[in-house]
Design an enzyme around this catalytic site. Structure first.
Site, mmCIF file in Angstrom:
data_model
loop_
_atom_site.group_PDB
_atom_site.id
_atom_site.type_symbol
_atom_site.label_atom_id
_atom_site.label_comp_id
_atom_site.label_asym_id
_atom_site.label_seq_id
_atom_site.Cartn_x
_atom_site.Cartn_y
_atom_site.Cartn_z
ATOM 1 C CB ILE A 30 -1.116 -0.113 1.257
ATOM 2 C CG1 ILE A 30 -1.846 -1.203 1.032
ATOM 3 C CG2 ILE A 30 -1.547 1.226 1.297
ATOM 4 C CD1 ILE A 30 -3.013 -1.225 2.273
ATOM 5 C CG ASP A 77 15.806 1.019 12.069
ATOM 6 O OD1 ASP A 77 14.250 0.689 12.409
ATOM 7 O OD2 ASP A 77 16.643 0.528 12.923
ATOM 8 C CB SER A 164 -6.867 -2.773 9.113
ATOM 9 O OG SER A 164 -6.763 -3.633 9.985
ATOM 10 C CE1 TYR A 176 -2.681 -6.025 11.280
ATOM 11 C CE2 TYR A 176 -4.901 -6.008 11.923
ATOM 12 C CZ TYR A 176 -3.969 -5.916 10.905
ATOM 13 O OH TYR A 176 -4.402 -5.335 9.791
#
Length: 337
Positions: A30, A77, A164, A176
């Site tokens: 994405i 990073d 999401s 998650y």
């Protein structure tokens, strides 16, 4: 209709010139798609990732399209605070303090999710939390801090967290979902502080995205027939990696963006509102559509007879995610049981 949507894209190409954008985690998926759409439409885009060679490939892809925008790859990073600070210092120095858009997309836990999706959270390594959320949540907050300090001085800007449905429903592992819920809440609460400075902060939920990893999974010989059928159906109604880029381009031009600040926005809702389609000329299927919901339930044949335009309300969709138990995943027996 198609000609009208194409004309809309042309108009965007003439108006993103002069916009300075930062897209984190843009070497693939994405993030790459967002960067390509923004430079295609004339923006100057800094793109970050851990692999400079992959970032340069994204830059060259844009150049091969003869895009009017500028793509600037920067190795960063995002698990290192000093590296992130140097990134924003560079943008500020090179762009005279201007930053119009931050897209928080950096994420470093894809492989961890694949390796641990069938384990209960207490059987996963204790380092798993940091693997999932040090970059995917903490870094995004840190980037939002740096970006806000630049944007409030100019009294304009937009920050987008790529989140999401995992923020509302169980997906893969608890860490998650906690991270994605945190991204949604970050947009909501940070928007409150930013409001008086005319800086917007939103959380964007793409639909089913045809990432490189998704495309690879379609060719997995170990898939059951049922799983293969499911994945192929999802792929057929999904969106390209660049669709979110088209969404963000429209948000960046939205004169009423402050009215959306703090909200969770669905990619297909933005497409419907602004009447544009995907890069292949097709319209991704809205996750609020009855057709989509029937497909998720495995009723593919029945979904074929349902018009795409039949959709439940956004509020009803959100409630259905939080109350659903249909997505209870398979987990291995715990070693501690």
């Amino acid at each position: 209709m198609y000609k009208q949507k194409t004309l809309c894209l042309f108009q965007i190409m003439s108006t993103l010139k002069g916009k300075v954008c930062l897209i984190t985690g843009a070497s693939r998926g994405i993030g790459r798609g967002i960067a390509l759409q923004l430079v295609t439409n004339g923006a100057t885009c800094y793109i970050t990732g851990r692999n400079i060679e992959k970032l340069v490939m994204v830059q060259k892809e844009g150049q091969n399209r003869c895009v009017p925008g500028i793509c600037i790859p920067v190795e960063c990073d995002h698990s290192n605070d000093e590296s992130v600070a140097k990134l924003f210092a560079r943008i500020s120095a090179e762009q005279a303090g201007q930053l119009d858009l931050l897209v928080n997309n950096a994420y470093s836990a894809v492989q961890f999710l694949l390796n641990n999706h069938d384990k209960p959270f207490w059987d996963q390594t204790l380092e798993g939390w940091d693997t999932v959320n040090k970059v995917g949540l903490r870094n995004n907050y840190l980037c939002a801090v740096h970006a806000s300090r630049m944007m409030i001085k100019r009294r304009q800007g937009l920050i987008v967290n790529i989140s999401s449905v995992g923020g509302k429903m169980y997906f893969q592992i608890p860490a998650y979902g906690i991270g994605k819920a945190g991204l949604d809440r970050m947009a909501k609460d940070c928007a409150v502080d930013l409001a008086k400075y005319n800086v917007a902060f939103v959380s964007l939920w793409p639909g089913i995205v045809k990432t490189e990893l998704f495309e690879e999974s379609l060719h997995d010989s170990s898939l059951t027939q049922k799983r293969a059928t499911q994945l192929n159906w999802f792929y057929s109604v999904g969106e390209s990696t660049e669709y979110s880029g088209k969404c963000i381009a429209h948000l960046l031009l939205d004169k009423d963006i402050m009215k959306k600040s703090g909200q969770i926005l669905l990619s297909t809702d933005i497409g419907l509102e602004n009447d544009f389609n995907d890069v292949n000329g097709q319209d991704p299927l809205s996750c609020r559509s009855l057709k989509f919901l029937l497909g998720v339930a495995g009723m593919y044949n029945l979904s074929n007879y349902v018009p795409r335009c039949l959709r439940i309300s956004k509020s009803m969709f959100m409630r259905s995610l939080t109350s659903s138990t249909a997505n209870t995943p398979f987990k291995l027996e715990s070693e501690y049981a």
